[in-house]
Design a protein around this motif. Sequence first.
Motif, PDB file in Angstrom:
ATOM      1  N   ILE A 134       0.968  12.906  11.177  1.00  0.00           N
ATOM      2  CA  ILE A 134      -0.235  13.640  10.914  1.00  0.00           C
ATOM      3  C   ILE A 134      -0.194  14.898  10.431  1.00  0.00           C
ATOM      4  O   ILE A 134      -0.845  15.365   9.665  1.00  0.00           O
ATOM      5  CB  ILE A 134      -1.267  13.530  12.114  1.00  0.00           C
ATOM      6  N   MET A 135       1.014  15.559  10.830  1.00  0.00           N
ATOM      7  CA  MET A 135       1.189  16.932  10.288  1.00  0.00           C
ATOM      8  C   MET A 135       1.548  16.996   8.709  1.00  0.00           C
ATOM      9  O   MET A 135       1.073  17.641   7.919  1.00  0.00           O
ATOM     10  CB  MET A 135       2.511  17.736  11.273  1.00  0.00           C
ATOM     11  N   TYR A 136       2.435  15.909   8.545  1.00  0.00           N
ATOM     12  CA  TYR A 136       2.902  15.687   7.044  1.00  0.00           C
ATOM     13  C   TYR A 136       1.569  15.605   6.272  1.00  0.00           C
ATOM     14  O   TYR A 136       1.434  16.004   5.269  1.00  0.00           O
ATOM     15  CB  TYR A 136       3.866  14.650   6.877  1.00  0.00           C
ATOM     16  N   VAL A 137       0.773  14.447   6.639  1.00  0.00           N
ATOM     17  CA  VAL A 137      -0.333  14.061   5.893  1.00  0.00           C
ATOM     18  C   VAL A 137      -1.306  14.922   5.685  1.00  0.00           C
ATOM     19  O   VAL A 137      -1.933  15.521   4.655  1.00  0.00           O
ATOM     20  CB  VAL A 137      -1.005  12.651   6.322  1.00  0.00           C
ATOM     21  N   GLU A 138      -1.655  15.770   6.743  1.00  0.00           N
ATOM     22  CA  GLU A 138      -2.932  16.827   6.752  1.00  0.00           C
ATOM     23  C   GLU A 138      -2.263  18.221   6.287  1.00  0.00           C
ATOM     24  O   GLU A 138      -2.769  18.969   6.182  1.00  0.00           O
ATOM     25  CB  GLU A 138      -3.342  16.801   8.139  1.00  0.00           C
ATOM     26  N   LYS A 191       0.889  -1.272   0.126  1.00  0.00           N
ATOM     27  CA  LYS A 191      -0.063  -0.167  -0.038  1.00  0.00           C
ATOM     28  C   LYS A 191       0.944   1.093   0.048  1.00  0.00           C
ATOM     29  O   LYS A 191       2.004   1.284   0.579  1.00  0.00           O
ATOM     30  CB  LYS A 191      -0.971   0.108   1.064  1.00  0.00           C
ATOM     31  N   LEU A 192       0.318   2.234  -0.391  1.00  0.00           N
ATOM     32  CA  LEU A 192       0.863   3.628  -0.636  1.00  0.00           C
ATOM     33  C   LEU A 192      -0.164   4.722  -0.378  1.00  0.00           C
ATOM     34  O   LEU A 192      -1.194   4.583  -0.862  1.00  0.00           O
ATOM     35  CB  LEU A 192       1.326   3.810  -2.012  1.00  0.00           C
ATOM     36  N   LEU A 193       0.283   5.741   0.535  1.00  0.00           N
ATOM     37  CA  LEU A 193      -0.451   6.562   0.836  1.00  0.00           C
ATOM     38  C   LEU A 193      -0.078   7.953   0.082  1.00  0.00           C
ATOM     39  O   LEU A 193       0.938   8.250   0.212  1.00  0.00           O
ATOM     40  CB  LEU A 193      -0.319   7.113   2.525  1.00  0.00           C
ATOM     41  N   VAL A 194      -0.837   8.525  -0.783  1.00  0.00           N
ATOM     42  CA  VAL A 194      -0.701   9.729  -1.626  1.00  0.00           C
ATOM     43  C   VAL A 194      -1.554  10.799  -1.424  1.00  0.00           C
ATOM     44  O   VAL A 194      -2.740  10.535  -1.423  1.00  0.00           O
ATOM     45  CB  VAL A 194      -0.606   9.294  -3.215  1.00  0.00           C
ATOM     46  N   GLY A 195      -1.564  11.476  -0.531  1.00  0.00           N
ATOM     47  CA  GLY A 195      -2.282  12.553   0.093  1.00  0.00           C
ATOM     48  C   GLY A 195      -3.334  11.753   1.114  1.00  0.00           C
ATOM     49  O   GLY A 195      -2.656  11.276   1.958  1.00  0.00           O
ATOM     50  N   ASN A 196      -4.483  11.776   0.870  1.00  0.00           N
ATOM     51  CA  ASN A 196      -5.307  11.199   1.613  1.00  0.00           C
ATOM     52  C   ASN A 196      -6.105  10.025   1.323  1.00  0.00           C
ATOM     53  O   ASN A 196      -6.894   9.549   1.626  1.00  0.00           O
ATOM     54  CB  ASN A 196      -6.183  12.152   2.412  1.00  0.00           C
ATOM     55  N   CYS A 197      -5.527   9.513   0.145  1.00  0.00           N
ATOM     56  CA  CYS A 197      -5.833   8.182  -0.533  1.00  0.00           C
ATOM     57  C   CYS A 197      -4.754   7.134  -0.339  1.00  0.00           C
ATOM     58  O   CYS A 197      -3.562   7.311  -0.494  1.00  0.00           O
ATOM     59  CB  CYS A 197      -5.871   8.587  -1.985  1.00  0.00           C
ATOM     60  N   VAL A 198      -5.158   5.980  -0.281  1.00  0.00           N
ATOM     61  CA  VAL A 198      -4.558   4.812   0.070  1.00  0.00           C
ATOM     62  C   VAL A 198      -4.645   4.145  -1.343  1.00  0.00           C
ATOM     63  O   VAL A 198      -5.705   3.785  -1.798  1.00  0.00           O
ATOM     64  CB  VAL A 198      -5.044   3.788   0.989  1.00  0.00           C
ATOM     65  N   ILE A 199      -3.412   3.858  -1.901  1.00  0.00           N
ATOM     66  CA  ILE A 199      -3.444   3.002  -3.021  1.00  0.00           C
ATOM     67  C   ILE A 199      -2.945   1.566  -2.776  1.00  0.00           C
ATOM     68  O   ILE A 199      -1.923   1.500  -1.869  1.00  0.00           O
ATOM     69  CB  ILE A 199      -2.508   3.710  -4.021  1.00  0.00           C
ATOM     70  N   THR A 200      -3.468   0.543  -3.256  1.00  0.00           N
ATOM     71  CA  THR A 200      -3.210  -0.668  -2.819  1.00  0.00           C
ATOM     72  C   THR A 200      -2.630  -1.127  -4.396  1.00  0.00           C
ATOM     73  O   THR A 200      -3.563  -1.419  -5.250  1.00  0.00           O
ATOM     74  CB  THR A 200      -4.042  -1.659  -2.206  1.00  0.00           C
ATOM     75  N   ASN A 201      -1.589  -2.104  -4.475  1.00  0.00           N
ATOM     76  CA  ASN A 201      -1.033  -2.431  -5.413  1.00  0.00           C
ATOM     77  C   ASN A 201      -1.556  -3.962  -5.977  1.00  0.00           C
ATOM     78  O   ASN A 201      -2.210  -4.445  -4.740  1.00  0.00           O
ATOM     79  CB  ASN A 201       0.461  -2.750  -5.623  1.00  0.00           C
ATOM     80  N   SER A 202      -1.597  -4.444  -6.769  1.00  0.00           N
ATOM     81  CA  SER A 202      -2.310  -5.658  -7.356  1.00  0.00           C
ATOM     82  C   SER A 202      -1.665  -6.734  -7.104  1.00  0.00           C
ATOM     83  O   SER A 202      -0.563  -6.510  -6.252  1.00  0.00           O
ATOM     84  CB  SER A 202      -2.867  -5.693  -8.830  1.00  0.00           C
ATOM     85  N   ILE A 204       3.373  11.773   0.616  1.00  0.00           N
ATOM     86  CA  ILE A 204       3.422  10.090   0.032  1.00  0.00           C
ATOM     87  C   ILE A 204       3.989   9.478   1.103  1.00  0.00           C
ATOM     88  O   ILE A 204       5.094   9.869   1.771  1.00  0.00           O
ATOM     89  CB  ILE A 204       4.278  10.017  -1.099  1.00  0.00           C
ATOM     90  N   LEU A 205       3.519   8.385   1.694  1.00  0.00           N
ATOM     91  CA  LEU A 205       4.313   7.556   2.598  1.00  0.00           C
ATOM     92  C   LEU A 205       4.071   6.137   2.196  1.00  0.00           C
ATOM     93  O   LEU A 205       2.831   5.570   1.669  1.00  0.00           O
ATOM     94  CB  LEU A 205       3.746   7.710   3.999  1.00  0.00           C
ATOM     95  N   ARG A 206       4.980   5.227   2.284  1.00  0.00           N
ATOM     96  CA  ARG A 206       4.848   3.723   2.044  1.00  0.00           C
ATOM     97  C   ARG A 206       4.228   3.175   3.260  1.00  0.00           C
ATOM     98  O   ARG A 206       4.274   3.521   4.325  1.00  0.00           O
ATOM     99  CB  ARG A 206       6.229   3.189   1.838  1.00  0.00           C
ATOM    100  N   GLU A 207       3.629   2.087   3.047  1.00  0.00           N
ATOM    101  CA  GLU A 207       2.737   1.290   4.191  1.00  0.00           C
ATOM    102  C   GLU A 207       3.907   0.927   5.279  1.00  0.00           C
ATOM    103  O   GLU A 207       3.386   1.326   6.419  1.00  0.00           O
ATOM    104  CB  GLU A 207       2.118  -0.043   3.704  1.00  0.00           C
ATOM    105  N   LYS A 208       5.151   0.777   4.873  1.00  0.00           N
ATOM    106  CA  LYS A 208       6.005   0.447   6.170  1.00  0.00           C
ATOM    107  C   LYS A 208       6.273   1.588   7.115  1.00  0.00           C
ATOM    108  O   LYS A 208       6.794   1.366   7.900  1.00  0.00           O
ATOM    109  CB  LYS A 208       7.435  -0.283   5.488  1.00  0.00           C
TER     110      LYS A 208
END
Length: 144
Positions: free
Chosen positions: A62-66, A12-23, A37-41
Amino acid sequence: MALKVELRPGEKLLVGNCVITNSDQRTRLFIEGQAPILREKDILTAATADTPAKAVYLAIQIMYVEGDVEKLTKSYFELINEMVRAAPSTLTYVDAINNEILTGDLYKALRAAKKLIAYEGELLGNAATGGNGIPEDRTTDCGP
């Protein structure tokens, strides 16, 4: 220049406030723009922030994402003040984190907070084994 991110299957990858899950296969993404942008780990939750240093990391995350440092400033400073009172040797790490926050680079502040988490692990490990609580050669520099 675009950020290149390679994801393992199911990662998974967090981009903004969206979670993207790879296939189910490895994927390479090129991301342009100014979204956090943050990786799941690299993502902590309230449940996994179970130590003081991890709580500091979570506040910065939280500061970073928001994109809102002011929202958690009071809580953040309470956390770091408690940490430095309990373990004064963490001050060098806290100073490095604060410098990154003050310059507006919250991603680098997260990386500095990871060093604080590692140092805290060493302190806790030494305490558990009866050491003096200060890892060797780590009290004056928080270098790489």
